[in-house]
Design a protein around this motif. Sequence first.
Motif, PDB file in Angstrom:
ATOM      1  N   LEU A   1       0.827  -1.207   0.000  1.00  0.00           N
ATOM      2  CA  LEU A   1       0.000   0.000   0.000  1.00  0.00           C
ATOM      3  C   LEU A   1       0.861   1.256   0.000  1.00  0.00           C
ATOM      4  O   LEU A   1       0.473   2.281  -0.563  1.00  0.00           O
ATOM      5  CB  LEU A   1      -0.932   0.017   1.217  1.00  0.00           C
ATOM      6  CG  LEU A   1      -2.121  -0.938   1.173  1.00  0.00           C
ATOM      7  CD1 LEU A   1      -2.830  -0.969   2.522  1.00  0.00           C
ATOM      8  CD2 LEU A   1      -3.088  -0.527   0.065  1.00  0.00           C
ATOM      9  N   ALA A   2       2.024   1.170   0.633  1.00  0.00           N
ATOM     10  CA  ALA A   2       2.949   2.305   0.665  1.00  0.00           C
ATOM     11  C   ALA A   2       3.711   2.433  -0.655  1.00  0.00           C
ATOM     12  O   ALA A   2       4.460   3.387  -0.855  1.00  0.00           O
ATOM     13  CB  ALA A   2       3.926   2.157   1.830  1.00  0.00           C
ATOM     14  N   GLY A   3       3.546   1.452  -1.550  1.00  0.00           N
ATOM     15  CA  GLY A   3       4.198   1.498  -2.858  1.00  0.00           C
ATOM     16  C   GLY A   3       5.694   1.223  -2.802  1.00  0.00           C
ATOM     17  O   GLY A   3       6.452   1.738  -3.615  1.00  0.00           O
ATOM     18  N   LEU A   4       6.105   0.388  -1.847  1.00  0.00           N
ATOM     19  CA  LEU A   4       7.530   0.111  -1.667  1.00  0.00           C
ATOM     20  C   LEU A   4       7.868  -1.331  -2.023  1.00  0.00           C
ATOM     21  O   LEU A   4       7.098  -2.244  -1.734  1.00  0.00           O
ATOM     22  CB  LEU A   4       7.929   0.348  -0.203  1.00  0.00           C
ATOM     23  CG  LEU A   4       7.748   1.764   0.334  1.00  0.00           C
ATOM     24  CD1 LEU A   4       7.930   1.778   1.842  1.00  0.00           C
ATOM     25  CD2 LEU A   4       8.726   2.703  -0.337  1.00  0.00           C
ATOM     26  N   SER A   5       9.031  -1.522  -2.622  1.00  0.00           N
ATOM     27  CA  SER A   5       9.563  -2.872  -2.815  1.00  0.00           C
ATOM     28  C   SER A   5      10.226  -3.283  -1.497  1.00  0.00           C
ATOM     29  O   SER A   5      10.437  -2.450  -0.610  1.00  0.00           O
ATOM     30  CB  SER A   5      10.595  -2.887  -3.940  1.00  0.00           C
ATOM     31  OG  SER A   5      11.741  -2.139  -3.550  1.00  0.00           O
TER      32      SER A   5
ATOM     33  N   SER B   1      13.479  -1.243  -1.289  1.00  0.00           N
ATOM     34  CA  SER B   1      13.301   0.160  -0.906  1.00  0.00           C
ATOM     35  C   SER B   1      12.808   0.283   0.537  1.00  0.00           C
ATOM     36  O   SER B   1      13.162   1.229   1.236  1.00  0.00           O
ATOM     37  CB  SER B   1      12.367   0.887  -1.876  1.00  0.00           C
ATOM     38  OG  SER B   1      11.090   0.313  -1.884  1.00  0.00           O
ATOM     39  N   MET B   2      12.024  -0.685   0.991  1.00  0.00           N
ATOM     40  CA  MET B   2      11.575  -0.694   2.388  1.00  0.00           C
ATOM     41  C   MET B   2      12.780  -0.835   3.306  1.00  0.00           C
ATOM     42  O   MET B   2      12.900  -0.122   4.300  1.00  0.00           O
ATOM     43  CB  MET B   2      10.584  -1.846   2.617  1.00  0.00           C
ATOM     44  CG  MET B   2      10.063  -1.939   4.022  1.00  0.00           C
ATOM     45  SD  MET B   2       8.963  -0.570   4.364  1.00  0.00           S
ATOM     46  CE  MET B   2       8.498  -0.963   6.029  1.00  0.00           C
ATOM     47  N   GLY B   3      13.663  -1.765   2.971  1.00  0.00           N
ATOM     48  CA  GLY B   3      14.870  -1.958   3.777  1.00  0.00           C
ATOM     49  C   GLY B   3      15.692  -0.692   3.873  1.00  0.00           C
ATOM     50  O   GLY B   3      16.155  -0.311   4.952  1.00  0.00           O
TER      51      GLY B   3
END
Length: 112
Positions: free
Chosen positions: A30-34, A37-39
């Motif tokens: 939902l945040a649009g992160l892979s 990229s989250m890491g």
Amino acid sequence: MSDKRLWKIKPVQNVRQRVLGGYLHELRELAGLSQKSMGKKVGIDLFTFIDQIEKGRVAIPEPYYDAFAGAYGVSGADFRRFCNSPLQSFDHHYTLLLASRPDRILAVSDQC
């Protein structure tokens, strides 16, 4: 906390953690992160650790709660409450968590 120390965290294998991991996966999307990229956003260079969290194999280390909350776009207090809630109330706390996201509030006010 260094990335090397993250791998020393004991694996958890219970239903609650796997269900929580599924919700965290959904929040990330939902945040649009892979995962990568989250890491980076939360300060964990090993993006595979994000995968382990989402599969319920490890828990989010407590010092990272606020970083994860920020990446998901929710308040730290709401995120802690959600992560520490009992399994049977995940749905309720997840709904509250989603409702607290600023983009959700904006989307609702745009419809009025």
